[in-house]
Design a protein around this motif. Sequence first.
Motif, short mmCIF file in Angstrom:
data_model
loop_
_atom_site.label_atom_id
_atom_site.label_comp_id
_atom_site.label_asym_id
_atom_site.label_seq_id
_atom_site.Cartn_x
_atom_site.Cartn_y
_atom_site.Cartn_z
N ASN A 3 -0.18 -4.67 -3.02
CA ASN A 3 -1.60 -4.35 -3.90
C ASN A 3 -1.25 -5.92 -3.92
O ASN A 3 -2.28 -6.97 -4.85
CB ASN A 3 -1.70 -4.62 -5.12
CG ASN A 3 -2.74 -2.62 -4.31
OD1 ASN A 3 -3.09 -2.20 -3.98
ND2 ASN A 3 -2.45 -1.87 -5.67
N ASN A 6 -0.21 -11.06 -0.03
CA ASN A 6 -1.00 -11.18 0.79
C ASN A 6 -0.44 -11.04 2.65
O ASN A 6 0.30 -12.73 2.70
CB ASN A 6 -1.44 -12.60 0.55
CG ASN A 6 -2.47 -13.34 0.67
OD1 ASN A 6 -2.78 -13.15 1.40
ND2 ASN A 6 -2.34 -15.07 0.85
N LYS A 47 -9.06 -2.99 6.14
CA LYS A 47 -9.61 -3.12 4.96
C LYS A 47 -9.02 -3.13 3.44
O LYS A 47 -9.40 -3.78 2.47
CB LYS A 47 -11.08 -2.05 4.66
CG LYS A 47 -11.85 -3.21 3.83
CD LYS A 47 -13.10 -1.98 3.64
CE LYS A 47 -14.76 -2.24 3.47
NZ LYS A 47 -15.41 -2.08 3.47
N ILE A 48 -7.90 -1.90 2.96
CA ILE A 48 -7.70 -2.65 1.90
C ILE A 48 -5.92 -3.05 1.29
O ILE A 48 -6.05 -3.88 0.49
CB ILE A 48 -7.21 -1.12 1.95
CG1 ILE A 48 -7.89 0.48 0.74
CG2 ILE A 48 -5.93 -0.64 0.47
CD1 ILE A 48 -7.38 1.42 1.06
N SER A 50 -6.25 -5.66 3.17
CA SER A 50 -6.39 -7.39 3.36
C SER A 50 -7.85 -7.94 2.23
O SER A 50 -7.80 -8.73 2.19
CB SER A 50 -7.44 -7.64 4.58
OG SER A 50 -8.05 -7.02 5.13
N LYS A 51 -7.26 -7.14 1.28
CA LYS A 51 -8.55 -7.07 0.09
C LYS A 51 -8.40 -8.38 -0.83
O LYS A 51 -8.78 -8.99 -1.89
CB LYS A 51 -8.76 -5.92 -0.98
CG LYS A 51 -7.54 -5.39 -1.83
CD LYS A 51 -7.76 -4.30 -2.27
CE LYS A 51 -7.21 -3.74 -3.14
NZ LYS A 51 -7.23 -2.73 -3.40
N ASN A 52 -6.60 -8.41 -0.92
CA ASN A 52 -6.35 -9.65 -1.88
C ASN A 52 -6.07 -11.40 -1.23
O ASN A 52 -6.13 -12.10 -2.00
CB ASN A 52 -5.01 -9.29 -2.51
CG ASN A 52 -5.14 -8.34 -3.33
OD1 ASN A 52 -5.63 -7.90 -4.06
ND2 ASN A 52 -3.76 -7.65 -2.48
N ARG A 53 -6.79 -11.28 0.10
CA ARG A 53 -7.11 -12.51 0.76
C ARG A 53 -7.40 -13.73 0.16
O ARG A 53 -9.16 -12.71 -0.41
CB ARG A 53 -7.37 -12.11 2.29
CG ARG A 53 -6.54 -11.93 3.21
CD ARG A 53 -6.36 -12.16 4.43
NE ARG A 53 -5.83 -11.05 5.56
CZ ARG A 53 -5.96 -10.48 6.27
NH1 ARG A 53 -7.18 -11.09 7.25
NH2 ARG A 53 -5.02 -10.50 7.33
N ASN A 55 -11.07 -15.79 0.87
CA ASN A 55 -11.73 -16.08 2.04
C ASN A 55 -12.14 -17.30 2.32
O ASN A 55 -12.00 -18.91 1.79
CB ASN A 55 -13.32 -15.30 1.47
CG ASN A 55 -13.93 -14.46 1.34
OD1 ASN A 55 -13.03 -12.94 1.39
ND2 ASN A 55 -14.93 -13.97 0.40
#
Length: 59
Positions: A3, A6, A47-48, A50-53, A55
Amino acid sequence: MFNNFNLSDEEILKIMSDYKNLINKSSVINGKIDEDLQQEIKLLVFKILSKNRKNKKIF
């Protein structure tokens, strides 16, 4: 576990490659690998992870 990182696409693909056997084992229905289920698992993992990237804006 992941979590706070990155992760790049390459790093995520490496993780999915390392866990390929587990993904395949989890994709079995009635003794056969369900390719749609396998794809759903891989999509959810990506998806999980890469969620802290942040945009990127595309102009």
